[in-house]
Structures are given as structure tokens and as C-alpha cells.
Design a protein around this motif. Structure first.
Motif, PDB file in Angstrom:
ATOM      1  N   TYR A 162      54.589  11.089  30.878  1.00 59.22           N
ATOM      2  CA  TYR A 162      53.640  10.232  30.186  1.00 59.22           C
ATOM      3  C   TYR A 162      53.137   9.201  31.187  1.00 59.22           C
ATOM      4  N   PRO A 163      51.872   9.291  31.595  1.00 58.30           N
ATOM      5  CA  PRO A 163      51.444   8.577  32.812  1.00 58.30           C
ATOM      6  C   PRO A 163      51.381   7.064  32.692  1.00 58.30           C
ATOM      7  N   LEU A 164      51.281   6.493  31.507  1.00 54.46           N
ATOM      8  CA  LEU A 164      51.195   5.037  31.442  1.00 54.46           C
ATOM      9  C   LEU A 164      52.548   4.380  31.206  1.00 54.46           C
ATOM     10  N   ARG A 165      53.600   5.153  31.193  1.00 55.13           N
ATOM     11  CA  ARG A 165      54.925   4.534  31.179  1.00 55.13           C
ATOM     12  C   ARG A 165      55.187   3.870  32.522  1.00 55.13           C
ATOM     13  N   LYS A 166      55.923   2.780  32.482  1.00 51.65           N
ATOM     14  CA  LYS A 166      56.120   2.022  33.711  1.00 51.65           C
ATOM     15  C   LYS A 166      56.981   2.780  34.715  1.00 51.65           C
ATOM     16  N   ASP A 167      57.792   3.730  34.253  1.00 52.29           N
ATOM     17  CA  ASP A 167      58.626   4.450  35.211  1.00 52.29           C
ATOM     18  C   ASP A 167      57.939   5.700  35.737  1.00 52.29           C
ATOM     19  N   TYR A 168      56.699   5.946  35.347  1.00 53.41           N
ATOM     20  CA  TYR A 168      55.975   7.072  35.936  1.00 53.41           C
ATOM     21  C   TYR A 168      55.484   6.651  37.314  1.00 53.41           C
ATOM     22  N   PRO A 169      55.646   7.502  38.347  1.00 52.82           N
ATOM     23  CA  PRO A 169      55.201   7.092  39.692  1.00 52.82           C
ATOM     24  C   PRO A 169      53.705   6.841  39.722  1.00 52.82           C
ATOM     25  N   ILE A 170      53.301   5.754  40.352  1.00 51.45           N
ATOM     26  CA  ILE A 170      51.922   5.284  40.185  1.00 51.45           C
ATOM     27  C   ILE A 170      50.940   6.246  40.841  1.00 51.45           C
ATOM     28  N   ASP A 171      51.344   6.912  41.938  1.00 46.34           N
ATOM     29  CA  ASP A 171      50.431   7.859  42.572  1.00 46.34           C
ATOM     30  C   ASP A 171      50.853   9.294  42.303  1.00 46.34           C
ATOM     31  N   GLY A 172      51.643   9.501  41.271  1.00 45.36           N
ATOM     32  CA  GLY A 172      52.068  10.859  40.969  1.00 45.36           C
ATOM     33  C   GLY A 172      51.006  11.596  40.177  1.00 45.36           C
ATOM     34  N   PHE A 173      50.345  12.548  40.824  1.00 42.20           N
ATOM     35  CA  PHE A 173      49.335  13.304  40.081  1.00 42.20           C
ATOM     36  C   PHE A 173      49.671  14.774  40.116  1.00 42.20           C
ATOM     37  N   GLN A 174      49.243  15.472  39.110  1.00 43.67           N
ATOM     38  CA  GLN A 174      49.509  16.898  38.973  1.00 43.67           C
ATOM     39  C   GLN A 174      48.170  17.602  38.864  1.00 43.67           C
ATOM     40  N   LEU A 175      47.970  18.577  39.744  1.00 48.18           N
ATOM     41  CA  LEU A 175      46.700  19.278  39.774  1.00 48.18           C
ATOM     42  C   LEU A 175      46.944  20.709  39.325  1.00 48.18           C
ATOM     43  N   PHE A 176      46.119  21.171  38.412  1.00 54.47           N
ATOM     44  CA  PHE A 176      46.311  22.508  37.871  1.00 54.47           C
ATOM     45  C   PHE A 176      45.222  23.423  38.395  1.00 54.47           C
ATOM     46  N   PRO A 177      45.565  24.666  38.684  1.00 47.35           N
ATOM     47  CA  PRO A 177      44.616  25.532  39.397  1.00 47.35           C
ATOM     48  C   PRO A 177      43.464  26.025  38.549  1.00 47.35           C
ATOM     49  N   ASP A 178      43.536  25.935  37.265  1.00 44.04           N
ATOM     50  CA  ASP A 178      42.444  26.438  36.445  1.00 44.04           C
ATOM     51  C   ASP A 178      42.215  25.481  35.296  1.00 44.04           C
ATOM     52  N   ALA A 179      41.095  25.688  34.624  1.00 38.03           N
ATOM     53  CA  ALA A 179      40.764  24.824  33.505  1.00 38.03           C
ATOM     54  C   ALA A 179      41.754  25.053  32.372  1.00 38.03           C
ATOM     55  N   GLU A 180      41.829  24.057  31.519  1.00 32.33           N
ATOM     56  CA  GLU A 180      42.732  24.136  30.382  1.00 32.33           C
ATOM     57  C   GLU A 180      42.317  25.284  29.472  1.00 32.33           C
ATOM     58  N   ALA A 181      43.260  26.132  29.150  1.00 33.99           N
ATOM     59  CA  ALA A 181      42.939  27.267  28.285  1.00 33.99           C
ATOM     60  C   ALA A 181      42.640  26.779  26.880  1.00 33.99           C
ATOM     61  N   PRO A 182      41.734  27.431  26.183  1.00 40.31           N
ATOM     62  CA  PRO A 182      41.436  26.991  24.826  1.00 40.31           C
ATOM     63  C   PRO A 182      42.656  27.150  23.932  1.00 40.31           C
ATOM     64  N   ASP A 183      42.783  26.214  23.034  1.00 36.92           N
ATOM     65  CA  ASP A 183      43.925  26.223  22.136  1.00 36.92           C
ATOM     66  C   ASP A 183      43.748  27.348  21.120  1.00 36.92           C
ATOM     67  N   PRO A 184      44.665  28.320  21.063  1.00 36.33           N
ATOM     68  CA  PRO A 184      44.481  29.422  20.100  1.00 36.33           C
ATOM     69  C   PRO A 184      44.437  28.945  18.655  1.00 36.33           C
ATOM     70  N   GLU A 185      45.066  27.796  18.380  1.00 34.53           N
ATOM     71  CA  GLU A 185      45.032  27.292  17.015  1.00 34.53           C
ATOM     72  C   GLU A 185      43.606  26.949  16.583  1.00 34.53           C
ATOM     73  N   ARG A 186      42.804  26.468  17.535  1.00 38.50           N
ATOM     74  CA  ARG A 186      41.466  26.016  17.166  1.00 38.50           C
ATOM     75  C   ARG A 186      40.450  27.139  17.186  1.00 38.50           C
ATOM     76  N   LEU A 187      40.847  28.314  17.692  1.00 36.46           N
ATOM     77  CA  LEU A 187      39.907  29.430  17.715  1.00 36.46           C
ATOM     78  C   LEU A 187      39.956  30.236  16.437  1.00 36.46           C
ATOM     79  N   LYS A 188      40.902  29.950  15.573  1.00 35.92           N
ATOM     80  CA  LYS A 188      41.039  30.724  14.338  1.00 35.92           C
ATOM     81  C   LYS A 188      39.884  30.423  13.401  1.00 35.92           C
TER      82      LYS A 188
END
Lengths: 188, 180
Positions: A162-188
Motif C-alpha cells: 500500500y504505497p501511502l503507508r509510511k513504511d512503504y519505501p518512498i522510491d519503491g516502484f513496481q513496473l508491469f510489462p503489460d497493461a492491466e487485464a480487464p476484470d472478468p467480473e466487469r465483462l459479464k
């Protein structure tokens, strides 16, 4: 900090304009919710721009409902709803900034939460709190009881932590190789 | 034609001729995401006039562009979009990283900002500055032109070595972030 220093606000000196009303409102809230209040910080003794009401979690929804519907208060607009990580126990504070549309008053309600503790959802009071609560969950990891759709709203759903918690590293970023997949729940 | 009316020849290899054409007419795709985009517009406008160097034809379709100018901050959620736009461009293609944010994250070493677009796509030239001044941009453009002339860009190296464009990049965590 010298509490006698007036805090300049965009609407002029709020203490001069709304001080009398705030005094009456604080008295009314204290008499109605006496035992449910943890603390009331007012602008006369504490360096704040508007009064801050700390309320216990069990009475949070009742207090918000009262502040919204009572004609002497009429805080009809949830101007902002967020949380803070205080790094003490209890760890989190929910922050409600309320605004009275017809008379221009502002007030702040806070509610302290332990880590891992679930908060009550206030969608029944303000339907617009839906996304604000999703953001609080996204950024702080605070869960809300009976929220209809508690998913991440801003960060990628694969995000860890959770990035705004004070114990989250301030420059800790996570990069994902592809776009977020559509949520199957919302495609129904 | 010679003076006496006979046709005369100039022989050359085809590659330098194509290279000459490519480097003198780079059509840029403006990927302006924030304030650096304003500086990019200033460079394109008549005061500094990028058209002097053959790059005035702004193309908003990646199919028609040679050079992607990534001007401004690229957030984590914007990264796949930048990657998609880059993949849609046809070879040869060049990337200009415009300003501190696109080059390294700049003043935003935080959770939501990609720390340099070279994590996502190969970058041919970095222009420092916050934002870079238009003459720095023009210098960068001319420097890129020299590199194309020498055949030192990523795209030309891929074509020369008959390699495909990089189709995916790996997940990256930095700064002690939890592993996804």
C-alpha cells in the motif's frame, strides 16, 4: 506553535465568521454524543483551522448522519474523505472534511483505527464515498465492512503493498510489462 | 546532364542514399505528457522552427512517424501505452527522451512514476533539462541525425543484425519495493 496566531484561510478569518456557530455546534455534539467522542479539538486551543471531532468507530455513522441531516448543522457535502498513517497505535485515522453548502461552514471528523481493523462504510450517508473508500483501501489498506465493490481504484491490481503507508519505501516502484487485464467480473 | 548534352552518372550505394533521406526528414510523433510538451511545442513553432531541420511534419499516428519524442513524465500506468505506441511504429524508428522525467524519473522518485523510459523502450538520445530549452532540443535532434548517419541507433543496429524489435520488457521493482 503559537495557537493565538490566526491561520489564514481562503474564506477570510473563519474563526471570526464561524466561531460562534462552531461553539454552539461543539456543545450540541458533546451533549448528544458525549461518551462516543474521544476528543474535540477546537481552533481556540489547538492550532487548527476548523474544529476536529474524534469519534469512536462504533458511533461514526450515527455522527455523520446527524451532522448531515440535523438542520442546525447541515453539513451536506463530503468535501474530502481520506486517511492518514500516524505510525502510532492506533495507526490510521480516517479524515472527513465536511462542508455546509448553504452557510459555508466547515468541520472535520476523524476516526482512529488499529492496523487490520475494518471501518464501517459510509456509502449509506454519502453515496459518493464509494470511490473515496476504494482509494483509501488502495493507498492505505484499510478495509471497509459491507463495501459493495472494494477493489483497487488507482494502482494496478497486481500491485503489492500500500504505497501511502509510511513504511512503504518512498522510491519503491513496481513496473508491469503489460497493461492491466480487464476484470472478468466487469465483462459479464 | 553534362554541358555538352550527354547524360552523366553518379554511382553510390543505396543504403547511404536511404539513410540520407531518413535522417533529413524525421517525422516526429509528439508523446507530450506534461510540461515538457509545452517546450516541445515552442520548439516546433516559428520562433525556433524545427522545420529548418526537416522535422516539421507532426504525425499523430505512429504508423506514419519515424521519431517518437517522449516529452514529460511517464507514470506506471502510462508505460504500457508508450510501449504500444512504440511497437506500432514501423522500422526504422527512433526515440528521443525529452527532459529529466522521461530520462530518469526526475524529481519524482516515487511509487507511481516510471524511473526512465529506457526501462520500457530503447532510447536513442536523452535531452537533459527540466524542461530542456529549445536550442537543447535542436542540438539533440542534430546529434541524433549524426548518429543515424553513423548507423549507431538501436533501430539501425537491429536491422543490421536482423533482430526483431524488443516485444516485451520484464517486471521491475526498485527501491526495496515488494516483489509482485
Amino acid at each position: 506553535m503559537n495557537v493565538s496566531t490566526k491561520i489564514p484561510t481562503n474564506g477570510g478569518w473563519w474563526l471570526d465568521k464561524y466561531g460562534e456557530a462552531w461553539k454552539q455546534q461543539i456543545e450540541a455534539v458533546k451533549s448528544k454524543f458525549g461518551g462516543a467522542l474521544e476528543e474535540v479539538r477546537d481552533p481556540w486551543t489547538y492550532p487548527t483551522d476548523v474544529p476536529i471531532i474524534y469519534v469512536k468507530k462504533d458511533s461514526l455513522i450515527q455522527l455523520l448522519e446527524f451532522l448531515k441531516t440535523d438542520p442546525a448543522f447541515a453539513y451536506s457535502y463530503l468535501a474530502d474523505y481520506t486517511a492518514t498513517d500516524e505510525e502510532v497505535s492506533p495507526r490510521f485515522e480516517l479524515v472527513f472534511n465536511l462542508y455546509a453548502m448553504d452557510r459555508g461552514h466547515r468541520i472535520r471528523v476523524k476516526c482512529r483505527l488499529e492496523e487490520g481493523e475494518e471501518a464501517p462504510t459510509c456509502i449509506s450517508v454519502w453515496p459518493g464515498a464509494d470511490w473515496a473508500e476504494r482509494e483509501i483501501f488502495d493507498m492505505f489498506g484499510v478495509r471497509f465492512t459491507d463495501h459493495p465493490n472494494l477493489r483497487r481504484i488507482l494502482m494496478d491490481y497486481r500491485w503489492v503493498g500500500y504505497p501511502l503507508r509510511k513504511d512503504y519505501p518512498i522510491d519503491g516502484f513496481q513496473l508491469f510489462p503489460d497493461a492491466e487485464a480487464p476484470d472478468p467480473e466487469r465483462l459479464k | 546532364m553534362a554541358k555538352d548534352g550527354h547524360a552523366s552518372f553518379l554511382t553510390t550505394r543505396l543504403e547511404p542514399f536511404i539513410n540520407w533521406g531518413q535522417r533529413h526528414a524525421m517525422w516526429p510523433l509528439p508523446f507530450g505528457t506534461s510540461c515538457c510538451g509545452i517546450e516541445m511545442m515552442a520548439t516546433l513553432c516559428s520562433d525556433y522552427d524545427m522545420a529548418r531541420f526537416g522535422s516539421e511534419a507532426i504525425r499523430f499516428s505512429p504508423r506514419q512517424a519515424d521519431l517518437i519524442i517522449c516529452a514529460g513524465i511517464v507514470n506506471s500506468k502510462m508505460s504500457p501505452i508508450l510501449k504500444t505506441v512504440y511497437d506500432q511504429m514501423s522500422e526504422p524508428k527512433w526515440v528521443m527522451s525529452f527532459g529529466a522525467c522521461a530520462s530518469s524519473g526526475g524529481v519524482f522518485p516515487v511509487y507511481s512514476v516510471t524511473q526512465g523510459i529506457d526501462n520500457i523502450i530503447p532510447v536513442d538520445i536523452y535531452i537533459p533539462g527540466c524542461p530542456p530549452s529549445p536550442d537543447a532540443v535542436l542540438y539533440g535532434l542534430l546529434e541524433l541525425r549524426e548518429r543515424i548517419k553513423r548507423g549507431e541507433t538501436h533501430s539501425q543496429r537491429r536491422i543490421r543484425e536482423n533482430q526483431p524489435a524488443p516485444m516485451e520488457y520484464s517486471s521491475i521493482t526498485r527501491g526495496g519495493a515488494p516483489q509482485p
